[in-house]
Design an enzyme around this catalytic site. Structure first.
Site, short mmCIF file in Angstrom:
data_model
loop_
_atom_site.label_atom_id
_atom_site.label_comp_id
_atom_site.label_asym_id
_atom_site.label_seq_id
_atom_site.Cartn_x
_atom_site.Cartn_y
_atom_site.Cartn_z
N GLY A 44 -6.45 -0.14 9.85
CA GLY A 44 -6.60 0.97 10.89
C GLY A 44 -8.08 1.43 10.60
O GLY A 44 -8.64 1.50 11.75
N THR A 45 -8.89 1.31 9.63
CA THR A 45 -10.27 1.63 9.55
C THR A 45 -10.99 0.52 10.38
O THR A 45 -11.95 1.05 10.92
CB THR A 45 -10.61 1.57 8.31
OG1 THR A 45 -9.77 2.66 7.28
CG2 THR A 45 -12.12 2.12 7.97
N ASN A 83 -3.28 12.63 11.34
CA ASN A 83 -2.67 12.45 10.02
C ASN A 83 -2.27 13.38 8.96
O ASN A 83 -1.62 13.23 7.94
CB ASN A 83 -3.69 11.28 9.33
CG ASN A 83 -4.94 11.64 9.39
OD1 ASN A 83 -5.52 11.73 10.16
ND2 ASN A 83 -5.67 11.69 8.09
N HIS A 112 0.73 -0.65 7.56
CA HIS A 112 1.21 -0.04 6.23
C HIS A 112 1.53 1.23 6.77
O HIS A 112 2.15 1.82 5.81
CB HIS A 112 0.16 -0.29 5.10
CG HIS A 112 -0.81 0.58 5.08
ND1 HIS A 112 -0.97 2.02 4.29
CD2 HIS A 112 -2.24 0.84 5.66
CE1 HIS A 112 -1.89 2.41 4.53
NE2 HIS A 112 -2.81 1.84 5.37
N THR A 167 -11.12 -16.08 8.60
CA THR A 167 -9.48 -16.78 8.99
C THR A 167 -8.64 -15.63 8.88
O THR A 167 -8.49 -14.63 8.40
CB THR A 167 -9.55 -17.54 7.44
OG1 THR A 167 -10.38 -18.63 7.67
CG2 THR A 167 -8.16 -18.33 7.44
N CYS A 170 -7.58 9.78 1.47
CA CYS A 170 -8.91 9.55 1.17
C CYS A 170 -9.83 11.13 0.55
O CYS A 170 -10.58 10.93 -0.20
CB CYS A 170 -9.93 9.12 2.27
SG CYS A 170 -8.96 8.57 3.61
N1 PLP Z 1 -6.41 6.73 11.21
C1 PLP Z 1 -5.58 7.53 10.77
C2 PLP Z 1 -4.93 8.42 11.79
C3 PLP Z 1 -5.14 7.48 9.40
O1 PLP Z 1 -4.13 7.99 9.08
C4 PLP Z 1 -5.47 6.14 8.65
C5 PLP Z 1 -4.90 6.21 7.11
O2 PLP Z 1 -4.54 6.99 6.48
C6 PLP Z 1 -6.50 5.42 9.04
C7 PLP Z 1 -6.87 5.42 10.42
C8 PLP Z 1 -6.91 4.36 8.35
O3 PLP Z 1 -6.08 3.24 8.21
P1 PLP Z 1 -6.13 2.05 7.14
O4 PLP Z 1 -5.46 2.70 5.71
O5 PLP Z 1 -5.17 0.86 7.53
O6 PLP Z 1 -7.46 1.63 7.01
#
Ligand code: PLP
Length: 389
Positions: free
Chosen positions: A70-71, A150, A202, A238, A326
């Site tokens: 996601g990041t 989140n 995940h 890859t 985080c």
């Molecule tokens: N965006 C939101 C709203 C999230 O809750 C998170 C993860 O906590 C992320 C992005 C980041 O995703 P990833 O953990 O796959 O990098």
């Protein structure tokens, strides 16, 4: 028994996802970029996964970019869209986002090399649409507003936001971080207006380290790293074949099951939040009157510190979180709660409990027992301490 109530941080891999991955972690292998039969089989598997993901998002397969999570998807959307304009000789413009975005968006925007405007939110964590409208003009090139938060679980009025953007900032693409939304909300309709949509496997039963950025036609993004031409040059490197297949299987299983579980999860979440509000003096539920995803309840207790609370809960067999994963570990009030106007002292006591479709009544009961006891214990210790209240 462990009551795992931290599914917004990460959630177990679904059996469907594990089943899809195992062959590609054992007998099967292959680099999808090659030309021989082994490579072609891997490529066919990735392309089938792409079609499956596209199907549950309501986009063309060519829109789907597989990333490392996601990041990365958020970075590719925000910084990649600005960079694509630069490369096309267009003014990179201005990024507009909200004060409650995940750091993956906020920090990506800060690194995009353009001015950033941040829309405030209401006390319930919903983007203030009037204030947002005031930030939108012809200079804006990217608007990034998450679908579900989140920490609090608030769902943003994305359709109205898209409508505002189209009217007031016609040059802009709209990105939505739907990482916390997909498990609960059908994105075919809810994110239909967004040009760019981020997912993280995940968070819905796929493996860690796999993400998706859906980039609809016309929403150009320039790669963030250099290398080969994979993913139509948008994400070199890859492919993580097993991970991509696991993500696709989890996405399909989630999409198929969603309508059947959202009501039950919301009922369990409400029983949990209601019980804690009734059982703990001074407790408050964040975002209480806003639309929220079923899986998240965030509460503040005012006079306890989250970190101490999490330790006691862990000892009692309850896994929870202080806010975003985080942020836990660092004793800093959450930027989301501060943006909602929650006083810092109260925000430092925030507890996020997050559920999955698999969460049981026994887990809710365990939390209903453990959280009031832990809060009581911390309050008693504060009163007993020299100089305590
Ligand atoms: N965006 C939101 C709203 C999230 O809750 C998170 C993860 O906590 C992320 C992005 C980041 O995703 P990833 O953990 O796959 O990098």
């Amino acid at each position: 028994m462990l009551a795992y109530l931290d599914h917004a941080a990460t959630t177990p891999v679904l059996p469907e996802a594990a089943e899809a991955m195992i062959p590609w972690l054992t007998a099967q292998f292959g680099n999808p970029s090659g030309s021989h039969s082994v490579a072609r089989a891997a490529r066919a598997a990735v392309e089938e996964a792409r079609e499956r993901v596209a199907g549950v998002l309501g986009v063309e397969p060519g829109a789907v970019v597989f990333t490392g999570g996601g990041t990365e998807s958020d970075n590719l959307a925000v910084r990649g869209a600005v960079e694509a304009r630069r490369r096309a000789g267009l003014p990179p413009g201005v990024v507009v986002t909200s004060a409650v975005e995940h750091h993956a968006v906020l920090h990506a925007a800060a690194r995009a090399g353009v001015p950033v405007r941040e829309a405030p939110v209401t006390a319930d964590g919903v983007v203030d649409l009037d204030a947002l409208a005031g930030l939108l003009d012809a200079d804006v090139t990217v608007v990034s507003i998450m679908l579900a938060n989140n920490e609090v679980g608030t769902v943003q009025p994305l359709d109205e936001i898209v409508e505002l953007v189209r009217r007031r900032a016609p040059a802009a693409v709209v990105h939505t971080d739907a990482v916390q939304a997909f498990r609960w909300i059908d994105l075919r309709s809810a994110a239909a207006g967004a040009d760019l949509v981020s997912l993280s496997a995940h968070k819905f039963g796929g493996p860690q380290g796999v993400g998706v950025l859906a980039a609809r036609e016309g929403a150009a993004v320039h790669r963030m790293v250099e290398g080969g031409g994979q993913e139509r040059e948008r994400r070199p490197g890859t492919h993580n074949v097993a991970g991509i297949l696991g993500a696709a299987a989890a996405a399909v299983a989630t999409d198929a099951g969603r309508a059947g579980y959202v009501g039950d999860v919301a009922a369990r979440r409400d029983r949990l939040a209601g019980g804690l509000l009734a059982g703990i003096a001074g407790a408050s539920l964040m975002g209480a009157s806003a639309p929220r995803v079923p899986g998240i309840a965030q509460l503040c207790f005012g006079d306890v510190e989250s970190e101490a609370l999490l330790v006691l809960l862990d000892d009692a067999g309850v896994a929870a979180s202080a806010g975003s994963a985080c942020a836990s570990g660092a004793i800093e009030a959450s930027h989301v709660l501060l943006a909602m106007g929650v006083p810092e002292r109260q925000a430092l006591g925030a507890l996020r409990l997050s559920l999955a479709p698999s969460t049981t009544d026994a887990e809710i009961d365990a939390a209903l027992d453990a959280v009031p006891r832990a809060v009581g214990q911390l309050r008693a210790a504060t009163v007993a301490a020299p100089g305590g209240r």
